[in-house]
Write an enzyme that holds these catalytic residues in place. Sequence first.
Site, PDB file in Angstrom:
ATOM      1  N   LYS A 148       0.808  -1.229   0.000  1.00 24.46           N
ATOM      2  CA  LYS A 148       0.000   0.000   0.000  1.00 24.46           C
ATOM      3  C   LYS A 148       0.839   1.276   0.000  1.00 24.46           C
ATOM      4  O   LYS A 148       0.365   2.338  -0.415  1.00 24.46           O
ATOM      5  CB  LYS A 148      -0.930  -0.002   1.208  1.00 24.46           C
ATOM      6  N   SER A 176       1.163 -10.028  -0.692  1.00 25.35           N
ATOM      7  CA  SER A 176       0.801  -8.614  -0.629  1.00 25.35           C
ATOM      8  C   SER A 176       1.011  -7.943   0.715  1.00 25.35           C
ATOM      9  O   SER A 176       1.095  -6.717   0.777  1.00 25.35           O
ATOM     10  CB  SER A 176      -0.659  -8.437  -1.059  1.00 25.35           C
TER      11      SER A 176
END
Length: 408
Positions: free
Chosen positions: A52, A302
């Site tokens: 992110k 991720s």
Amino acid sequence: MSDFRSDARTATQAMRDVFPATPLQRNVLLSERFGADIYLKREDLSPVRSYKIRGAFNAMRKQPDQDLFVCASAGNHAQGVAFMCKQLGKRGVIFMPVTTPQQKIQKTRMFGGSQIEIHLTGDYFDDTLAAAQDWCASQGGHFLSPFDDDDVIEGQASIAVEIQEQLGRAPDHVILPVGGGGMSSGVATWFGDDVHCLFTEPQGGACLKAALSAGRPVALDRVDTFVDGAAVGKIGEKPFSLLQNTPAPDVLTLSEDRICTTIIEMLNVEGIVLEPAGALAVEALGDVLSWIRGKTVVCVTSGGNFDFERLPEVKERAQRYSGIKKYLLLRLPQRPGALKEFLNILGPEDDIARFEYLKKSARNFGTVLIGIETKKPENFRRIFDRLDSSGMAFTDITNDETLAQFLI
């Protein structure tokens, strides 16, 4: 396409002033198991332990005159925005649900320092999001979406740029977890037709699958929040516009319990800490054997923001999925020796993990909740056969969601 690729390369180069590229590591265990060259793109090793940071950096980089950034998040996006606010000297206002674990709040505060303020608002994310957008509209800041933003998507595409540079060529397949679609659409768009991209979602948040079926983003009736980094009720409009031609077989849906088996294995065998969303791509390998044998495959891990207070639940769900732990409601006769008879049914590989009388008021029988762990799933066939032979009535409630919520 050429402009998107060029812009993503530029964003990637700019990131190097703030943080290094995340590693691309060949995994021997997975490569040998699946007969392919399996690489892990370790986004769990970014400064905020998730990808992110990339989208937050790029979106903020492209707003040089903006001093105030606002976002709503209960996890990784909040931490990425907070980190970049501190790095770039921007002011950040981050809205988080009241129910957000203290560990996540503290980490966000640590990354942002005096550059951010945190507002705890709403029990559910939709309420938090509405409050953040209303506040932003009244204060004149820039609202930073976690995925439905062109600059965020471009920033997440830097993952693809790094994979190509680190591998020295394009891989045959890339497996991508999907939440709101920002990262998956960015990576897939950058690779284009050069790479076969596969997308994986949790069963309780399969918003891409639903959108492809409907031909547009649609809100799911219910979202299971266990895989919190990918538990999104509706894929973003902008990501879906880039993914709308994805063939249905390229979207894989995995159960939440199944994902837990990879979290446990990666932790115990490889020493890699993955959050549930971070384990999605690795667990999906088992569903694409016919495509990947002999090929080069990259799984994007991720994120690794895993709260270890969740470990007992993850282990429990992994055991249940693997078939080595079950819960039974057992009707036990209320007479001397009955418990000993039951214990004699168990074998040397069986263990009692839970034993609780639920009802002892009946004169002849009592209901017992019993949890049994064993070494091999097939051991339960023997246990059930012996229970039947002994005349002890039982009900397997392992997969009964309603009963499990109240009893397990």
